[in-house]
Design a protein around this motif. Structure first.
Motif, PDB file in Angstrom:
ATOM      1  N   ILE A  23       0.881  -1.413  -0.010  1.00 43.43           N
ATOM      2  CA  ILE A  23       0.064  -0.011  -0.119  1.00 43.43           C
ATOM      3  C   ILE A  23       0.858   1.127  -0.041  1.00 43.43           C
ATOM      4  CG2 ILE A  23      -2.040  -0.990   0.960  1.00 43.43           C
ATOM      5  CD1 ILE A  23      -1.063  -0.310   3.766  1.00 43.43           C
ATOM      6  N   GLY A  24       0.190   2.291  -0.563  1.00 48.82           N
ATOM      7  CA  GLY A  24       1.003   3.533  -0.478  1.00 48.82           C
ATOM      8  C   GLY A  24       2.263   3.694  -1.494  1.00 48.82           C
ATOM      9  N   LEU A  25       1.923   2.839  -2.498  1.00 48.95           N
ATOM     10  CA  LEU A  25       3.086   2.573  -3.761  1.00 48.95           C
ATOM     11  C   LEU A  25       3.267   3.914  -4.517  1.00 48.95           C
ATOM     12  CD1 LEU A  25       2.157  -0.743  -5.022  1.00 48.95           C
ATOM     13  CD2 LEU A  25       4.039  -0.148  -3.570  1.00 48.95           C
ATOM     14  N   CYS A  26       2.207   4.717  -4.715  1.00 48.74           N
ATOM     15  CA  CYS A  26       2.184   5.673  -5.686  1.00 48.74           C
ATOM     16  C   CYS A  26       3.190   6.740  -5.455  1.00 48.74           C
ATOM     17  CB  CYS A  26       0.942   6.450  -5.895  1.00 48.74           C
ATOM     18  SG  CYS A  26      -0.423   5.751  -5.480  1.00 48.74           S
ATOM     19  N   LEU A  29       7.040   5.338  -5.719  1.00 49.23           N
ATOM     20  CA  LEU A  29       7.620   5.202  -7.156  1.00 49.23           C
ATOM     21  C   LEU A  29       8.048   6.506  -7.752  1.00 49.23           C
ATOM     22  CD1 LEU A  29       5.766   2.290  -8.618  1.00 49.23           C
ATOM     23  CD2 LEU A  29       7.797   2.155  -7.432  1.00 49.23           C
ATOM     24  N   ALA A  30       7.267   7.502  -7.494  1.00 53.84           N
ATOM     25  CA  ALA A  30       7.323   8.848  -8.014  1.00 53.84           C
ATOM     26  C   ALA A  30       8.459   9.393  -7.426  1.00 53.84           C
ATOM     27  CB  ALA A  30       6.087   9.509  -7.936  1.00 53.84           C
ATOM     28  N   TRP A 101       2.940  15.218  -4.151  1.00 49.36           N
ATOM     29  CA  TRP A 101       2.891  14.111  -3.144  1.00 49.36           C
ATOM     30  C   TRP A 101       2.627  14.517  -1.874  1.00 49.36           C
ATOM     31  CZ3 TRP A 101       1.551  10.072  -5.736  1.00 49.36           C
ATOM     32  CH2 TRP A 101       2.071  10.106  -6.998  1.00 49.36           C
ATOM     33  N   LEU A 104      -1.266  14.630  -1.635  1.00 51.43           N
ATOM     34  CA  LEU A 104      -1.653  13.414  -1.758  1.00 51.43           C
ATOM     35  C   LEU A 104      -1.398  12.212  -0.636  1.00 51.43           C
ATOM     36  CD1 LEU A 104      -1.205  12.531  -5.664  1.00 51.43           C
ATOM     37  CD2 LEU A 104      -3.467  13.123  -4.315  1.00 51.43           C
ATOM     38  N   CYS A 109      -2.779   5.258   1.182  1.00 50.73           N
ATOM     39  CA  CYS A 109      -3.464   4.062   2.063  1.00 50.73           C
ATOM     40  C   CYS A 109      -2.645   3.502   3.318  1.00 50.73           C
ATOM     41  CB  CYS A 109      -3.588   2.926   1.109  1.00 50.73           C
ATOM     42  SG  CYS A 109      -3.822   3.235  -0.821  1.00 50.73           S
TER      43      CYS A 109
END
Lengths: 207, 206
Positions: A23-26, A29-30, A101, A104, A109
């Motif tokens: 979870i909390g990948l976005c 990766l960015a 970010w 966000l 999550c």
């Protein structure tokens, strides 16, 4: 106290939010193109995670089950706003790197997930341990990934404008590591590695 | 004619060139979480298109009518937008359950998940407060432009999700080393898929 440590350690290895719970990948990766930005992101996540865990576990007896999610979100959003404004005011450089970010983090999550799965059912002290452990597990993976991408992609690692580590001059890194496909591929191999290590230690325990 | 071209570019830029999943890394949880099964992927994509359009319209109006005139936009936009989305999703769910059981059965279970789908928050914020994505073209969106943009984002989301699901269904039966089986392999596949999008970067100066 023993419980504190076991909860803390869970977040780092067995329940690592990124490689195990996924979870909390976005953001991971960015942001992981630079070690410095990753460190800043980790600090922001740890702050929001620990503070919201504390507040939610402290008020867990007063938060009705039916409206818990909106309440969690408002609590998290307030802490995220604090971080957002703080970074904008005191360190615009890092704010420029992290950009969207930060807002966000609200929908990250990891934070809502821990509020729901842990803080809502546990004491304040254990929730702090959970926040710190999860936060540290997050930090290890994101900084490790940023290190691989920055070091092998650009040939050097910079923190606060100073070069910490560099490849011999003339090194030309594969550009793909810094582009978005690199993030997916490096992360795929990191999960494979973590999984292999976990499997091996589990097999050793059985033997 | 120029207007049509303008909207077409806006749409393509949002859907393909700045694809929200594969080039912006937004909403990856749902990307990996629900791409096991084609049926689910299609349901989620439809629900995202639906909720995203409504969310963007609402945040655009609230930003223009409420937050900016009151001078509280800068520090209230995060809580305000996420609350709008959470409330909206709840209403949509209740409304669908009452009025359209067919639609509810098709996308009901995805609706609660959408609250924490960052794509919705990201698109809704970009529409109201342009420049959020740091896209080269920072618009002061009109409502029409905002809606075309949002539709582009949502369609781009659905397209990438469905393409990836198709790849993953094949991968399940492919021979893969044990440590890479499952998630690690999915990430590597996603990396290769996003490589295709690198080729699009910079087209039309977007």
């Amino acid at each position: 106290m023993k419980e504190f440590w076991s909860v803390f350690k869970h977040g780092i290895s067995i329940e690592n939010p990124l490689t195990v719970l996924m979870i909390g990948l976005c953001a991971t990766l960015a942001v992981s193109t630079q070690v410095e930005g990753s460190l800043a992101m980790s600090v922001a996540v740890i702050f929001v995670l620990v503070m919201s865990n504390v507040l939610i576990s402290a008020f867990r007896k007063f938060i009705p089950v039916e409206v818990r999610i909106p309440i969690f979100i408002v609590i998290i959003a307030s802490f995220v706003t604090i971080v957002d404004l703080f970074l904008k005011a005191f360190s615009p450089d890092i704010y420029a790197v992290l950009g969207i970010w930060i807002p966000l983090i609200v929908v990250n999550c990891i934070i809502l997930g821990r509020a729901e799965a842990f803080a809502y059912h546990n004491t304040v002290l254990l929730s702090i341990a959970d926040g710190l452990g999860m936060g540290l597990g997050y930090t290890l993976v994101i900084v490790g990934m940023a290190f691989i991408r920055e070091f092998f992609g650009t040939g050097q690692v910079k923190v606060m404008g100073a070069t910490v580590l560099s490849m011999p001059s003339g090194y030309q890194g594969p550009n793909i590591l810094l582009l978005f496909p690199g993030a997916f591929i490096v992360f795929g191999f990191i999960i494979a590695l973590m999984r292999w290590l976990n499997d091996r230690s589990a097999a050793r325990k059985e033997a | 004619m120029a207007a049509v071209g303008h909207y077409a570019l806006l749409f393509i830029g949002a859907a393909l060139i700045n694809n929200i999943l594969l080039t912006r890394f937004i909403a990856l949880c749902s990307f990996f979480g629900i791409s096991n099964n084609m049926h689910t992927a299609i349901g989620m994509s439809a629900a995202v298109v639906f909720v995203m359009m409504m969310a963007s319209t609402t945040t655009w109006i609230v930003w223009k009518v409420l937050l900016v005139p009151l001078g509280v936009g800068e520090f209230l936009y995060i809580p305000a937008f996420i609350l709008i989305i959470a409330a909206l999703v709840q209403f949509v769910e209740m409304y669908l359950r009452k009025s359209s059981p067919v639609l509810y059965r098709a996308m009901g279970i995805y609706l609660p998940l959408i609250t924490t789908n960052c794509a919705v928050l990201a698109a809704a914020t970009e529409v109201a407060k342009p420049g959020f994505f740091k896209m080269n073209m920072a618009y002061g969106y009109s409502l029409g432009e905002g809606l075309v943009y949002t539709l582009g984002v949502a369609v781009g989301y659905g397209f990438a999700l469905i393409a990836f699901t198709a790849l993953r269904e094949r991968l399940d039966i492919a021979p893969v080393p044990k440590a890479l089986k499952g998630n690690p392999m999915s990430f590597i596949t996603a990396g290769l898929l996003s490589l295709a999008y690198v080729g699009l970067a910079g087209w039309f100066g977007l």
